[in-house]
Design an enzyme around this catalytic site. Structure first.
Site, PDB file in Angstrom:
ATOM      1  N   ASP A  81       0.699  -1.188  -0.156  1.00  0.00           N
ATOM      2  CA  ASP A  81       0.044   0.086   0.022  1.00  0.00           C
ATOM      3  C   ASP A  81       0.881   1.332  -0.184  1.00  0.00           C
ATOM      4  O   ASP A  81       1.853   1.240   0.639  1.00  0.00           O
ATOM      5  CB  ASP A  81      -0.754   0.293   1.270  1.00  0.00           C
ATOM      6  CG  ASP A  81       0.176   0.524   2.769  1.00  0.00           C
ATOM      7  OD1 ASP A  81       0.003   1.170   3.537  1.00  0.00           O
ATOM      8  OD2 ASP A  81       0.492  -1.261   3.189  1.00  0.00           O
ATOM      9  N   SER A  82       0.881   2.312  -0.515  1.00  0.00           N
ATOM     10  CA  SER A  82       1.047   3.694  -1.053  1.00  0.00           C
ATOM     11  C   SER A  82       2.314   3.186  -1.421  1.00  0.00           C
ATOM     12  O   SER A  82       2.567   2.924  -2.340  1.00  0.00           O
ATOM     13  CB  SER A  82       0.593   4.367   0.443  1.00  0.00           C
ATOM     14  OG  SER A  82       1.394   5.563   0.539  1.00  0.00           O
ATOM     15  N   ALA A  83       3.482   3.959  -0.401  1.00  0.00           N
ATOM     16  CA  ALA A  83       5.105   3.683  -0.581  1.00  0.00           C
ATOM     17  C   ALA A  83       5.427   1.939  -0.890  1.00  0.00           C
ATOM     18  O   ALA A  83       5.883   1.736  -1.714  1.00  0.00           O
ATOM     19  CB  ALA A  83       5.733   4.136   0.191  1.00  0.00           C
TER      20      ALA A  83
ATOM     21  N   PHE B  72      -2.052  -1.800  -3.501  1.00  0.00           N
ATOM     22  CA  PHE B  72      -3.254  -0.587  -2.839  1.00  0.00           C
ATOM     23  C   PHE B  72      -2.789   1.020  -2.597  1.00  0.00           C
ATOM     24  O   PHE B  72      -1.981   1.349  -2.265  1.00  0.00           O
ATOM     25  CB  PHE B  72      -3.749  -0.494  -1.349  1.00  0.00           C
ATOM     26  CG  PHE B  72      -4.077  -1.881  -0.866  1.00  0.00           C
ATOM     27  CD1 PHE B  72      -5.117  -2.203  -1.824  1.00  0.00           C
ATOM     28  CD2 PHE B  72      -3.567  -3.040   0.046  1.00  0.00           C
ATOM     29  CE1 PHE B  72      -5.487  -3.897  -1.653  1.00  0.00           C
ATOM     30  CE2 PHE B  72      -4.083  -4.373  -0.071  1.00  0.00           C
ATOM     31  CZ  PHE B  72      -5.347  -4.616  -0.438  1.00  0.00           C
TER      32      PHE B  72
END
Length: 391
Positions: A189-191, A217
């Site tokens: 997710d994200s990074a 994500f």
């Protein structure tokens, strides 16, 4: 008896007025929190954002007293959890945490890369324990949460090399933990979404393990300064991710400007994404990373990678991690788990690209979300006495 009946009626009348007044106050508070410059928020999203941004609860949503609001992934046998260390470059080692179903297996393997802006103090194995546990339980897979090294002490490409080293280690040692070395996926997710897809790219480029899937994500996909509407509209930080944090992450993780054009930091600008595993890309409506995630999904599809892309309306960055109190988070986990199971069975087919837009919960789910939002609001107002007119 008449005087007793009279007193009872009086108390009942006053009590009813008090209940009605309390309901009006709660409803007014929720309405005010829902009203933003960017549009009207769903009640549950508004209440959570208000609580976190006004420091009424921590970012892990420590709303414990109304415990009926928190729903776990539940059911089934408890997972076996084990801490290990994986050797990486420079004679170092990184921690990993494995979540394994009980039984003999072999189980599919998922490498999970946590979010947190690539920086120390923003995310780690602990902060993402709930989402990784849920993925393991829902997919009946061994999920390995990777503690890659973080900026500012470790800049690009350390996190990428650590992520790839963990993948190689998982492939080599899969049978030691009842994993299936022929069924490995990456997720994040994200990074961590950035690292998941970049790890898939590195595996392709270095003739590493073949992967069954990548689940991303709300991924960060570019460090370049390009015009993206979602970065302009939702960058205040109210939706859990600010322009200030994004710039800080860029400066610390990629201190050399040349690093930001590398396909292993900015996969959105890679020359060729063909040959990557089937991808699920989930984005959030109120998220500065929304547009780059969706552009990346489109680019994957253009390079003939099977892609399933879904935008969840009415939610903010990080909503999957809040699945215990947000129905949309549970929807996202369900979609990811179904995609991973299909990929493990080789059932993902190439389809014409189309961004699916998932509406906020409807019907009974919507009614429950509304009721829970009011319950949380009542709890917050009762616990803090906070000014309801403060957004």
């Amino acid at each position: 008896m008449e005087w007793a009946k009279f007193i009872f009626n009086k108390f009942f009348f006053v009590g009813s007025l008090l209940v009605a007044a309390m309901f009006i106050v709660i409803a007014l508070a929720v309405h005010i929190w829902q009203t933003t410059d960017e549009g009207k928020l769903p009640a549950k999203t508004a209440v959570i954002l208000h609580a976190v941004n006004n420091n009424l609860v921590s970012l892990d949503i420590d709303i414990q007293p109304p415990q009926f609001l928190s729903r776990s992934s539940g059911g089934g046998n408890p997972l076996l959890v084990e801490e290990r260390y994986v050797p990486v470059k420079d004679d170092g080692q990184i921690p990993v945490r494995m979540y394994r179903p009980q039984g003999e297996g072999p189980f599919p393997v998922i490498l999970y890369y946590h979010g947190g802006a690539f920086m120390e103090g923003y995310g780690n194995i602990e902060t993402h324990d709930n989402i990784v546990r849920s993925l393991a339980a829902r997919t009946q897979s061994v999920v390995i949460s990777v503690g890659y090294r973080l900026a500012p002490d470790y800049v690009f490409p350390t996190a990428v090399e650590d992520s790839y080293a963990a993948l190689l280690w998982a492939k080599e040692h899969a049978e030691d933990f009842q994993g299936d070395p022929s069924s490995i996926a990456v997720a994040g997710d994200s990074a961590g979404g950035n690292l998941a897809t970049v790890t898939a790219m590195m595996s392709r480029d270095r003739n590493g393990p073949d992967l069954t899937a990548q689940v991303l994500f709300y991924p960060l996909t570019t460090f370049r300064d390009i015009e993206l509407e979602s970065r302009e509209i939702y960058d205040s930080g109210y939706y859990f991710l600010s322009r200030q944090v994004m710039y800080l992450a860029r400066d610390l993780y990629t201190p050399n400007e040349m690093m930001r054009s590398n396909p292993y930091t900015s996969p959105l600008h890679a020359d060729d994404l063909s040959g990557l595993p089937p991808a699920l890309v989930i984005t959030a409506e109120f998220d500065p990373l929304r547009d780059e995630g969706e552009k990346y999904a489109q680019k994957l599809a253009d390079d003939e990678v099977p892609v399933q892309a879904t935008r969840y309306r009415g939610v903010m960055h990080g909503f999957i991690s809040l699945y215990e109190i947000m129905q949309s988070g549970r929807y996202g986990l369900q979609e990811a788990s179904a995609f991973l199971r299909q990929a493990q069975e080789g059932e993902i087919e190439q389809m014409p690209y189309q961004l699916q837009v998932r509406q906020p919960p409807q019907g009974m789910d919507r009614a429950r979300e509304q009721a829970e939002a009011f319950a949380i609001a009542a709890y917050l107002l009762g616990r803090t006495g906070v000014d309801i007119f403060r957004r």
